[in-house]
Every structure is written in structure tokens, then in C-alpha cells.
Design an enzyme around this catalytic site. Structure first.
Site, PDB file in Angstrom:
ATOM      1  CB  THR A 150     -19.216 124.425  -0.329  1.00 30.32           C
ATOM      2  OG1 THR A 150     -19.045 124.775  -1.698  1.00 30.32           O
ATOM      3  CG2 THR A 150     -20.452 125.118   0.216  1.00 30.32           C
ATOM      4  N   GLY A 189     -19.648 116.417  -2.467  1.00 26.48           N
ATOM      5  CA  GLY A 189     -20.149 115.085  -2.787  1.00 26.48           C
ATOM      6  C   GLY A 189     -19.209 114.016  -2.232  1.00 26.48           C
ATOM      7  CD  GLU A 407     -17.255 123.446  -9.936  1.00 24.14           C
ATOM      8  OE1 GLU A 407     -17.523 122.285  -9.623  1.00 24.14           O
ATOM      9  OE2 GLU A 407     -16.445 124.148  -9.323  1.00 24.14           O
TER      10      GLU A 407
HETATM   11  C1  LIG Z   1     -14.645 134.052  -8.568  1.00 24.12           C
HETATM   12  C2  LIG Z   1     -15.263 134.266  -7.216  1.00 24.12           C
HETATM   13  C3  LIG Z   1     -16.757 134.476  -7.336  1.00 24.12           C
HETATM   14  C4  LIG Z   1     -14.669 135.490  -6.562  1.00 24.12           C
HETATM   15  O1  LIG Z   1     -13.335 135.170  -6.234  1.00 24.12           O
HETATM   16  P1  LIG Z   1     -12.453 136.299  -5.557  1.00 24.12           P
HETATM   17  O2  LIG Z   1     -13.274 137.080  -4.607  1.00 24.12           O
HETATM   18  O3  LIG Z   1     -11.215 135.645  -5.068  1.00 24.12           O
HETATM   19  O4  LIG Z   1     -12.034 137.191  -6.812  1.00 24.12           O
HETATM   20  P2  LIG Z   1     -12.608 138.608  -7.251  1.00 24.12           P
HETATM   21  O5  LIG Z   1     -14.041 138.517  -7.621  1.00 24.12           O
HETATM   22  O6  LIG Z   1     -12.202 139.609  -6.237  1.00 24.12           O
HETATM   23  O7  LIG Z   1     -11.766 138.821  -8.613  1.00 24.12           O
HETATM   24  C5  LIG Z   1     -10.376 139.148  -8.535  1.00 24.12           C
HETATM   25  C6  LIG Z   1      -9.747 138.853  -9.882  1.00 24.12           C
HETATM   26  O8  LIG Z   1      -9.613 137.427 -10.020  1.00 24.12           O
HETATM   27  C7  LIG Z   1     -10.168 137.029 -11.258  1.00 24.12           C
HETATM   28  N1  LIG Z   1     -10.648 135.645 -11.107  1.00 24.12           N
HETATM   29  C8  LIG Z   1     -11.600 135.198 -10.261  1.00 24.12           C
HETATM   30  N2  LIG Z   1     -11.764 133.848 -10.379  1.00 24.12           N
HETATM   31  C9  LIG Z   1     -10.904 133.454 -11.364  1.00 24.12           C
HETATM   32  C10 LIG Z   1     -10.615 132.199 -11.967  1.00 24.12           C
HETATM   33  N3  LIG Z   1     -11.265 131.077 -11.627  1.00 24.12           N
HETATM   34  N4  LIG Z   1      -9.667 132.169 -12.927  1.00 24.12           N
HETATM   35  C11 LIG Z   1      -9.033 133.304 -13.302  1.00 24.12           C
HETATM   36  N5  LIG Z   1      -9.256 134.559 -12.773  1.00 24.12           N
HETATM   37  C12 LIG Z   1     -10.182 134.606 -11.822  1.00 24.12           C
HETATM   38  C13 LIG Z   1     -11.247 138.008 -11.511  1.00 24.12           C
HETATM   39  O9  LIG Z   1     -11.601 138.012 -12.891  1.00 24.12           O
HETATM   40  C14 LIG Z   1     -10.582 139.298 -11.071  1.00 24.12           C
HETATM   41  O10 LIG Z   1      -9.698 139.699 -12.076  1.00 24.12           O
HETATM   42  P3  LIG Z   1      -9.428 141.276 -12.300  1.00 24.12           P
HETATM   43  O11 LIG Z   1      -8.925 141.808 -10.979  1.00 24.12           O
HETATM   44  O12 LIG Z   1      -8.451 141.341 -13.406  1.00 24.12           O
HETATM   45  O13 LIG Z   1     -10.760 141.897 -12.647  1.00 24.12           O
HETATM   46  C15 LIG Z   1     -14.966 133.022  -6.319  1.00 24.12           C
HETATM   47  O14 LIG Z   1     -15.367 133.320  -5.009  1.00 24.12           O
HETATM   48  C16 LIG Z   1     -15.669 131.794  -6.817  1.00 24.12           C
HETATM   49  O15 LIG Z   1     -15.215 131.171  -7.750  1.00 24.12           O
HETATM   50  N6  LIG Z   1     -16.847 131.443  -6.180  1.00 24.12           N
HETATM   51  C17 LIG Z   1     -17.626 130.293  -6.601  1.00 24.12           C
HETATM   52  C18 LIG Z   1     -17.258 129.069  -5.777  1.00 24.12           C
HETATM   53  C19 LIG Z   1     -17.477 127.792  -6.553  1.00 24.12           C
HETATM   54  O16 LIG Z   1     -17.484 127.770  -7.764  1.00 24.12           O
HETATM   55  N7  LIG Z   1     -17.624 126.694  -5.797  1.00 24.12           N
HETATM   56  C20 LIG Z   1     -17.698 125.386  -6.364  1.00 24.12           C
HETATM   57  C21 LIG Z   1     -17.420 124.353  -5.288  1.00 24.12           C
HETATM   58  S1  LIG Z   1     -17.204 122.728  -5.965  1.00 24.12           S
HETATM   59  C22 LIG Z   1     -18.772 122.331  -6.493  1.00 24.12           C
HETATM   60  O17 LIG Z   1     -19.728 123.065  -6.436  1.00 24.12           O
HETATM   61  C23 LIG Z   1     -18.849 120.962  -7.122  1.00 24.12           C
HETATM   62  C24 LIG Z   1     -20.246 120.644  -7.629  1.00 24.12           C
HETATM   63  C25 LIG Z   1     -20.391 119.244  -8.126  1.00 24.12           C
HETATM   64  C26 LIG Z   1     -19.647 119.087  -9.423  1.00 24.12           C
HETATM   65  C27 LIG Z   1     -20.180 117.934 -10.224  1.00 24.12           C
HETATM   66  C28 LIG Z   1     -20.047 118.300 -11.669  1.00 24.12           C
HETATM   67  C29 LIG Z   1     -20.577 117.244 -12.570  1.00 24.12           C
HETATM   68  C30 LIG Z   1     -20.364 117.664 -14.003  1.00 24.12           C
HETATM   69  C31 LIG Z   1     -20.768 116.605 -14.944  1.00 24.12           C
HETATM   70  C32 LIG Z   1     -19.918 115.374 -14.839  1.00 24.12           C
HETATM   71  C33 LIG Z   1     -20.629 114.199 -15.379  1.00 24.12           C
HETATM   72  C34 LIG Z   1     -20.059 112.913 -14.816  1.00 24.12           C
HETATM   73  C35 LIG Z   1     -21.096 111.839 -14.706  1.00 24.12           C
HETATM   74  C36 LIG Z   1     -21.725 111.577 -16.073  1.00 24.12           C
HETATM   75  C37 LIG Z   1     -22.936 110.713 -15.881  1.00 24.12           C
HETATM   76  O18 LIG Z   1     -23.204 110.388 -14.703  1.00 24.12           O
HETATM   77  O19 LIG Z   1     -23.614 110.408 -16.854  1.00 24.12           O
HETATM   78  C1  LIG Z   2     -25.877 119.420  -6.034  1.00 29.55           C
HETATM   79  C2  LIG Z   2     -24.737 120.205  -5.400  1.00 29.55           C
HETATM   80  C3  LIG Z   2     -23.472 119.613  -5.316  1.00 29.55           C
HETATM   81  C4  LIG Z   2     -22.424 120.323  -4.725  1.00 29.55           C
HETATM   82  N1  LIG Z   2     -21.194 119.713  -4.619  1.00 29.55           N
HETATM   83  C5  LIG Z   2     -20.179 120.385  -4.025  1.00 29.55           C
HETATM   84  C6  LIG Z   2     -18.894 119.762  -3.880  1.00 29.55           C
HETATM   85  O1  LIG Z   2     -18.713 118.605  -4.265  1.00 29.55           O
HETATM   86  N2  LIG Z   2     -17.895 120.467  -3.277  1.00 29.55           N
HETATM   87  C7  LIG Z   2     -18.076 121.751  -2.818  1.00 29.55           C
HETATM   88  O2  LIG Z   2     -17.138 122.343  -2.294  1.00 29.55           O
HETATM   89  N3  LIG Z   2     -19.296 122.382  -2.959  1.00 29.55           N
HETATM   90  C8  LIG Z   2     -20.336 121.728  -3.541  1.00 29.55           C
HETATM   91  N4  LIG Z   2     -21.559 122.335  -3.682  1.00 29.55           N
HETATM   92  C9  LIG Z   2     -21.756 123.670  -3.100  1.00 29.55           C
HETATM   93  C10 LIG Z   2     -21.863 124.735  -4.192  1.00 29.55           C
HETATM   94  O3  LIG Z   2     -20.614 124.917  -4.806  1.00 29.55           O
HETATM   95  C11 LIG Z   2     -22.377 126.045  -3.563  1.00 29.55           C
HETATM   96  O4  LIG Z   2     -23.680 125.816  -3.091  1.00 29.55           O
HETATM   97  C12 LIG Z   2     -22.376 127.151  -4.621  1.00 29.55           C
HETATM   98  O5  LIG Z   2     -21.053 127.557  -4.885  1.00 29.55           O
HETATM   99  C13 LIG Z   2     -23.227 128.354  -4.173  1.00 29.55           C
HETATM  100  O6  LIG Z   2     -22.677 128.908  -3.002  1.00 29.55           O
HETATM  101  P1  LIG Z   2     -23.658 129.174  -1.728  1.00 29.55           P
HETATM  102  O7  LIG Z   2     -24.360 127.920  -1.449  1.00 29.55           O
HETATM  103  O8  LIG Z   2     -22.819 129.810  -0.704  1.00 29.55           O
HETATM  104  O9  LIG Z   2     -24.725 130.206  -2.272  1.00 29.55           O
HETATM  105  P2  LIG Z   2     -24.816 131.764  -1.882  1.00 29.55           P
HETATM  106  O10 LIG Z   2     -23.702 132.490  -2.526  1.00 29.55           O
HETATM  107  O11 LIG Z   2     -25.011 131.913  -0.430  1.00 29.55           O
HETATM  108  O12 LIG Z   2     -26.140 132.151  -2.693  1.00 29.55           O
HETATM  109  C14 LIG Z   2     -27.282 132.707  -2.078  1.00 29.55           C
HETATM  110  C15 LIG Z   2     -27.686 133.929  -2.892  1.00 29.55           C
HETATM  111  O13 LIG Z   2     -26.701 134.940  -2.693  1.00 29.55           O
HETATM  112  C16 LIG Z   2     -26.396 135.547  -3.953  1.00 29.55           C
HETATM  113  N5  LIG Z   2     -25.035 136.120  -3.951  1.00 29.55           N
HETATM  114  C17 LIG Z   2     -23.952 135.593  -3.358  1.00 29.55           C
HETATM  115  N6  LIG Z   2     -22.864 136.370  -3.595  1.00 29.55           N
HETATM  116  C18 LIG Z   2     -23.290 137.407  -4.378  1.00 29.55           C
HETATM  117  C19 LIG Z   2     -22.658 138.533  -4.978  1.00 29.55           C
HETATM  118  N7  LIG Z   2     -21.330 138.776  -4.833  1.00 29.55           N
HETATM  119  N8  LIG Z   2     -23.405 139.382  -5.728  1.00 29.55           N
HETATM  120  C20 LIG Z   2     -24.730 139.131  -5.906  1.00 29.55           C
HETATM  121  N9  LIG Z   2     -25.398 138.092  -5.350  1.00 29.55           N
HETATM  122  C21 LIG Z   2     -24.678 137.235  -4.603  1.00 29.55           C
HETATM  123  C22 LIG Z   2     -26.493 134.379  -4.921  1.00 29.55           C
HETATM  124  O14 LIG Z   2     -26.673 134.865  -6.252  1.00 29.55           O
HETATM  125  C23 LIG Z   2     -27.728 133.656  -4.396  1.00 29.55           C
HETATM  126  O15 LIG Z   2     -28.894 134.230  -4.983  1.00 29.55           O
HETATM  127  C24 LIG Z   2     -22.634 121.645  -4.253  1.00 29.55           C
HETATM  128  C25 LIG Z   2     -23.886 122.240  -4.366  1.00 29.55           C
HETATM  129  C26 LIG Z   2     -24.945 121.530  -4.943  1.00 29.55           C
HETATM  130  C27 LIG Z   2     -26.298 122.175  -5.065  1.00 29.55           C
END
Ligand SMILES: CC(C)(COP(=O)(O)OP(=O)(O)OC[C@H]1O[C@@H](n2cnc3c(N)ncnc32)[C@H](O)[C@@H]1OP(=O)(O)O)[C@@H](O)C(=O)NCCC(=O)NCCSC(=O)CCCCCCCCCCCCCCC(=O)O
Ligand SMILES: Cc1cc2nc3c(=O)[nH]c(=O)nc-3n(C[C@H](O)[C@H](O)[C@H](O)COP(=O)(O)OP(=O)(O)OC[C@H]3O[C@@H](n4cnc5c(N)ncnc54)[C@H](O)[C@@H]3O)c2cc1C
Length: 634
Positions: A150, A189, A407
């Protein structure tokens, strides 16, 4: 003389004559008797360590001191993992599964991303050689990593990430750069102060062409001094492309461009379990407190009743209690699909990838949003004491509501699910987990309100809402709208269809698990009551979907309402026994409201006494500010 163990008399009464074997449910939730034994051993191993206890409540520390204290405990925890008799990896998995980490690290684990994303990214995306080089170092904690995807300007839209990795064929190196302020990695994180390495997601450029986002291993800090490496702020050098697709200077496309998203899929699967563990804590706290708390007057002149005896309170707490079982069983099903799909992918068989993506998005969005709503209801059900920081509800709520965003922001994930459903329905192919979308729903459309009949209603709603969404898309298409505009203008219908699909999966998982499970009759009875309560609850909450897609009538709905309130009354006597079956230790619940012995008021009082403000009768600020005001005759 052994000290008499206090047990609140109301709780004691709730526990008498339990009609089922609590341990049988504990084993079911743990995955078997052996797993329960392992978990309890791990809990003793971790929770008995005095060094892992907080000297003062974390809420009274400064931001920097909180970080330092959590890091101290996290490092100690890692040593304990490494020394664990059960082995480091199984112990870590058990720790995460039991929600034990948050029992020790109440403000969050500075090393969580190392285990939850950094190592999974290496395992899922690294080549054999890269894994040989880094995995041991990562497991031995000779490096601390995070997952940096991100950016300030992009979190959702990965194809819009600005960080660039340009391959230089001359030096055979990648130059990573953040071309703008909005390209700065933001949110990962541990990135700020803890990690010295990161898996960085960047747009790969080679021979002037962008090949999309790929993962890169980047060293962030000097391993000795922990100082950021030169130029780390906006220019990174010497990264290595993980699962390199650059062979002798030529880019070789992966079999599926989304395989670089695999780490997120893994975490979405893990999140379902994690939010369920947190929901179990909230339900346990609220249920025990609701049987200790006596308030108001139910029968004029009678003693104040336990608030759990109000039907309104049962309506608040028994659906989330049932949801903990529903989500656990669904998360178990998803975990099994994840393993099957991953093993197939490793053999080059990607057939299950769309199902895994569709289902992991659906369940992560559903479980996190429902858990967040239910945790808030649990907090509210405890009145003022539920609002206190020491109740642990604020922390639990913060953890589950974060999961609605990280996520994959839930709305965005729902739309991914909808894309998968529309494609499966239109192409009438694939869709392992949505087989009901292929071919027509057979059988009469009459409604019967048996468990099987209700499941059929969920299936009709799931397929019906996809068809409604498709009809909207086709209508827009006929009006000449471009596909992306038609998609945007059908978003409300698409999200409803996705949510109905997710709920069907949870409902079928619950019902099928009860059919397949080897359960004693008493356990089957109480779990069947919870299952029926939950699927009727959800149906009543979203009756519009069912009216739209089936022959459900007003009479059916009134009948289901009556059945629902009967089930509330039937389950009420077992509420405490059911939450006791979760076997959550007081240290894991970390709440005076939910303690096993029900000694709520004394524990609340003891917690309040810990406040720095309660260490003196008059705080020094009185003399500085209040006294002058009082004398100022404004
Ligand atoms: C998927 C997206 C939204 C869009 O991606 P794209 O634009 O590239 O794809 P399209 O929408 O155009 O789709 C094309 C095509 O691809 C297919 N597709 C898409 N994604 C996938 C996939 N993942 N796998 C397979 N196929 C996929 C889609 O279906 C289409 O197919 P067709 O053409 O056939 O229709 C992408 O932009 C996206 O994923 N966005 C979200 C970004 C995201 O998730 N960011 C996360 C960043 S990391 C983060 O946030 C970390 C957070 C912290 C995590 C901590 C977790 C803790 C959990 C608990 C653990 C506990 C441990 C401790 C325990 C204790 O403490 O007790
Ligand atoms: C506690 C916490 C821990 C995190 N840890 C990590 C980490 O370790 N590593 C990392 O890489 N990231 C991390 N993130 C970031 C996190 O993955 C992003 O915040 C998350 O993926 C949402 O993306 P954004 O912030 O760009 O939200 P945005 O997408 O900007 O969301 C804003 C609004 O836009 C809307 N929107 C966006 N796209 C569309 C669409 N196509 N259609 C309709 N509506 C849409 C959403 O629904 C939302 O209402 C963390 C976030 C949090 C809160």
C-alpha cells in the site's frame, strides 16, 4: 487450607446440569482432542511466563513506551517460540489460531507481519534458491520483514501502484523508486521502526515496458545499526525480484498474472479465523456478564432479573453466539479449499484459483463485517461497563473492524466476488463452489420451513440475485452503456448477489458439518438449535432478498419469526455452558466483565485503582489550572 475459589452464584447456577459435554465442543472447535491438549499446553507455556505480563496497563503508557513494551514482549515471545517443545512453526500456528498473541501483545504485535505476510510471501512467491537464501534467515529471526504494498495514494487499485522497479540489463539490477509523494509506502505494519527488510510490491519495467506489479525483496535498514540504508527514503537500490521472471534479461510472463497476489489470498483466509476468534472473545465476555448483571424489574415486585433473561438481550447475544460456530466451520472449509488449490497450483493446475479468489474474498468480507457488527452489539449489551477500556471491547472492536479494510477493502472484495459469480453464471462453467449457478435450480418453488427448506431458500436467493444483477447489466448494455459504466451502475445489485452467495456458503457449511460430524446426541441437539437460530436470523434480517427470489409468503415469515423466538428461549439456558466450551482463559479474554468466576464488580474496582489518576486524591493539575479558575470569578 486451600483458598475457596469464588464463583458468582448466578454463574454457578448457570453451569449446573449442563446437558452436553462441553469438552466435546472444545475439541470440535480445536480440531480434535489432541489439538486441545496442545493448545492448553501452549497457553500454559506462554501465559505462565511472568515476563510476558504487563507491569502497568498498556493504556497508561506513552506511544513510544507502548511500542517498546510490546517489542520487548514480542521478542521474548519469539524466543519462547524457538524454544517451544512443539517446534517453532506449529507453535506459531497454534499461537495465531488461539488468538494468544493478542493476550500478551495487547496493543498489537510489532512482529506479526513478519510471520503473517513476509514469510508467506517468500514461501508462496520465492524461487527455490531465494527460499534457500532467505527462509532460514527469516525463521531464525536474523531478519525482520514486512509486506510493503500500500502507498499513500493507492491501497486498493494494485494496477495503479506507483513504486517502480526498472530492470537494468547492463548491471542486471532493479532500480526501485518512489516517483512521487503518493508513491510512498504507507500502512505496512512494522515498516516504521521494526523491520529491516520488506517484500515490496512495485510495477516492473523492463525494456521500457510495464509488466505489472511484482514482489521485490528489499533491505531497508543496516542489520547492525538498524539505520535506514542510504537513499531509503525515496530511492531504493539492490532489490531482488522475488520469483524472478527475468531470465537472462528477458521477461517471462507468469502462467497467471494474479499469482503475485497469492499472499493476500492467504491472509484473507487467515483473517476469517482471526475475526472468529475475536468474536468468540466478545460473545464470552458479554454472555457471562449478562448472567452476572441483574438490572430493572421483569416481574413487578420480584428481585431484579439477570439481564440475560430479557428476550431483547437474548436477541442481541444468541445470534453472535451461533455465528461463532457458523464462521468457524466455514473458515475450516475455506482453509481446506486453500490447501487443495495451493497444492494444485504448485503442480501447475490453476483450475481452482478463481474459486479460491472468489470464496476467500467473500468469506473475508462477510466474516469481518458481521463480526464487527456483532462485537459492537456485544459491547452495547454490557451497558456502561462495556464502554470501559478494561472491558476489552474497544480493543477487540478495533481488531475486527480493521479487518474490514485491510487485506482488501470489503466493498472492493464484494465486487470481485460478483465478477466471479456473473462470469460463472453466464459461462455456465467452472465454479466449484458455486455449482448451484450452473444449470437451473430444480424442484418446486414451494417453501418449507424445515432446515433443508430454508437452505433451498438461501440457494434461490443466491442464484436469483445474480440473475437480477445480470438483468441490470444487460438492461444497461441494451441502452448502449459501455461495460464499465453498466458495471458501476449495477454495483448495488452486484454486491447484494455477492453477499447472498457468501451467506449461502456459511449456511451450507454449518448444515453440512452437523450432518457429517460425529457428534453425541446432546451436542448435536444444541448445535442444531444454534444452526437453525442463525439461518433464520439471517433470513429475517434480509427477508427482502428472499421475497424477491422465492415464493416466501408473509405467513412463512410469521412462522419463522415464531420459530426464532422459540429457539431463543430454548438456547438461553445453555448460553454460559456454550461460551465455557470455547475454553478461553481469563488472560485471553482480558476483561473483568468476562472472567470465569463472575467476580465482575471487584475486578472492575481493582482495574480502576490501577489508573495513575487514582494514585492520589488531588492531581497536581488542580493547583495549576482548576484552582486559579475557581478563584477567578469569571
Ligand atoms: C483484486 C483487485 C481488487 C483488483 O486487481 P486487478 O485490477 O489486478 O484485477 P481485476 O479486478 O481487473 O481482475 C482481473 C482478473 O483477475 C482475477 N483476480 C483478481 N485478484 C485475484 C487473486 N487474488 N487471485 C486470483 N484471481 C484474481 C479477477 O477475478 C479477474 O478474473 P477474470 O478476468 O477471470 O474475471 C486488487 O487490486 C486487490 O487485490 N486489491 C486489494 C489490495 C489488498 O488486498 N491489499 C492488502 C495489502 S496488505 C494488508 O492490508 C495487510 C494487513 C495486515 C494483515 C494482518 C492480518 C492479521 C490476520 C490475523 C493474524 C493473527 C496473528 C496474531 C494472532 C494474535 O495476535 O492473537
Ligand atoms: C490496520 C491496517 C493494517 C494495514 N497493514 C498493511 C500492511 O501491512 N501492508 C500493506 O501493504 N497495507 C496495509 N494496510 C493497507 C490496506 O491494505 C489498505 O488500506 C486497503 O487495501 C484499502 O485500500 P485504500 O486504503 O486504498 O482504500 P480505498 O480503496 O481508497 O477506499 C476508499 C473507498 O473507495 C472505495 N473503492 C475503492 N475502489 C473501488 C471500486 N473499484 N469500486 C467501488 N468502490 C471502490 C472503497 O470501497 C472505499 O469505500 C493496512 C491497513 C490497515 C487499516
Amino acid at each position: 487450607m486451600s483458598k475457596e475459589i469464588y464463583e458468582n452464584p448466578d454463574l454457578k447456577k448457570e453451569r449446573q446440569n449442563c446437558p452436553f459435554n462441553k469438552e466435546e465442543i472444545t475439541h470440535l472447535l480445536d480440531g480434535g482432542k489432541e489439538k486441545t491438549i496442545e493448545r492448553k499446553q501452549l497457553e500454559n507455556y506462554i501465559l505462565s511466563d511472568e515476563q510476558l505480563k504487563d507491569a502497568v496497563p498498556m493504556e497508561y503508557l506513552s506511544h513510544a513506551d507502548k511500542y517498546a513494551e510490546e517489542l520487548r514482549k514480542a521478542c521474548l515471545l519469539m524466543h519462547k517460540l524457538a524454544d517451544s517443545p512443539a517446534g517453532q512453526v506449529p507453535t506459531l500456528r497454534a499461537l495465531m489460531g488461539a488468538g494468544l498473541g493478542s493476550a500478551v501483545l495487547k496493543e498489537g504485535n510489532p512482529l506479526a507481519l513478519h510471520y503473517v505476510m513476509f514469510i508467506p510471501a517468500l514461501m508462496g512467491q520465492g524461487t527455490i534458491d531465494q527460499q534457500a537464501k532467505w527462509l532460514e534467515k527469516a525463521y531464525n529471526l536474523n531478519m525482520i520483514g514486512t509486506y510493503a504494498q500500500t502507498e499513500l495514494g493507492h491501497g486498493t487499485f494494485l494496477r495503479g501502484l506507483e513504486t517502480r522497479a526498472t530492470y537494468d540489463p547492463k548491471t542486471q539490477e532493479f532500480i526501485l523508486e518512489s516517483p512521487s509523494l503518493t508513491a510512498y509506502k504507507w500502512w505496512p505494519g512494522s515498516l516504521g521502526k521494526t523491520a529491516n527488510y520488506a517484500v515490496v510490491m512495485a510495477q516492473l519495467y523492463t525494456k521500457g515496458k510495464c509488466e505489472g506489479t511484482h514482489p521485490f525483496m528489499v533491505q531497508l535498514r543496516d542489520e547492525e545499526t538498524h539505520e535506514p540504508l542510504p537513499g531509503i527514503v525515496n530511492m531504493w537500490l539492490n532489490p531482488v525480484c522475488i520469483s524472478s521472471y527475468i531470465h537472462y534479461g528477458t521477461y517471462v510472463k507468469p502462467t497467471n498474472s494474479k499469482l503475485s497476489y497469492a499472499t493476500m489470498v492467504f491472509v484473507r483466509v487467515v483473517v476469517c479465523q482471526d475475526v472468529t476468534t475475536n468474536l468468540r472473545k466478545a460473545v464470552t465476555i458479554a454472555t457471562r456478564y449478562s448472567c452476572v448483571r441483574r438490572q430493572s424489574e421483569l416481574k413487578p415486585g420480584d428481585r431484579e432479573p439477570q439481564v440475560m433473561d430479557y428476550q431483547a438481550q437474548q436477541n442481541k447475544l444468541l445470534p453472535p453466539l451461533a455465528a461463532t460456530f457458523a464462521f468457524q466451520l466455514a473458515a475450516d472449509h475455506l482453509w481446506n479449499l486453500y490447501h487443495t488449490a495451493n497444492n494444485n497450483i504448485e503442480q501447475g493446475d490453476l483450475e481452482l484459483l478463481p474459486d479460491l479468489h472468489g470464496l476467500s474474498c467473500a468469506l473475508k468480507a462477510l466474516c469481518s463485517s458481521e463480526a464487527a457488527n456483532f462485537v459492537e452489539v456485544c459491547r452495547q449489551s454490557c451497558g456502561g461497563h462495556g464502554y470501559m477500556s478494561c472491558s476489552n471491547f474497544p480493543r477487540i472492536y478495533g481488531q475486527v473492524t480493521a479487518a474490514e479494510t485491510y487485506e482488501g477493502e470489503n466493498t472492493v472484495l464484494w465486487l470481485q466476488v460478483a465478477r466471479y459469480l456473473v462470469k460463472t453464471r453466464k459461462e455456465q462453467s467452472g465454479g466449484l463452489s458455486v455449482k448451484y449457478l450452473i444449470g437451473e435450480e430444480k424442484g418446486p418453488k414451494t417453501v418449507d420451513t424445515t432446515l433443508e427448506g430454508i437452505v433451498k431458500l438461501y440457494r434461490r436467493a443466491a442464484v436469483g440475485l445474480v440473475d437480477v444483477a445480470i438483468a441490470e447489466l444487460d438492461k444497461s448494455g441494451r441502452k448502449g452503456e459501455a461495460p464499465h459504466d453498466a458495471w458501476n451502475h449495477a454495483a448495488v445489485y452486484l454486491i447484494k448477489a455477492a453477499q447472498a452467495h457468501a451467506r449461502l456458503f456459511v449456511v451450507e457449511s454449518f448444515v453440512d458439518s452437523l450432518k457429517e460430524g460425529k457428534l453425541s446426541a446432546p451436542v448435536r441437539t444444541v448445535l442444531s438449535q444454534l444452526c437453525e437460530l442463525f439461518i433464520i436470523y439471517w433470513l429475517l434480517e434480509r427477508s427482502g432478498d428472499f421475497f424477491l427470489c422465492s415464493n416466501l409468503t408473509k405467513q412463512d415469515l410469521l412462522l419463522l419469526n415464531s420459530k426464532y423466538v422459540e429457539l431463543l428461549a430454548a438456547i438461553r439456558p445453555q448460553a454460559v455452558n456454550l461460551v465455557d466450551s470455547f475454553d478461553l482463559r481469563d488472560e485471553v479474554l482480558n476483561s473483568p466483565l468476562g472472567c470465569w468466576d463472575g467476580n465482575v464488580y471487584q475486578r472492575l474496582f481493582d482495574e480502576a485503582a490501577k489508573s495513575p489518576l487514582n494514585q492520589s486524591n488531588v492531581h497536581e493539575s488542580f493547583h495549576k489550572y482548576l484552582k486559579p479558575l475557581l478563584k477567578s470569578n469569571l
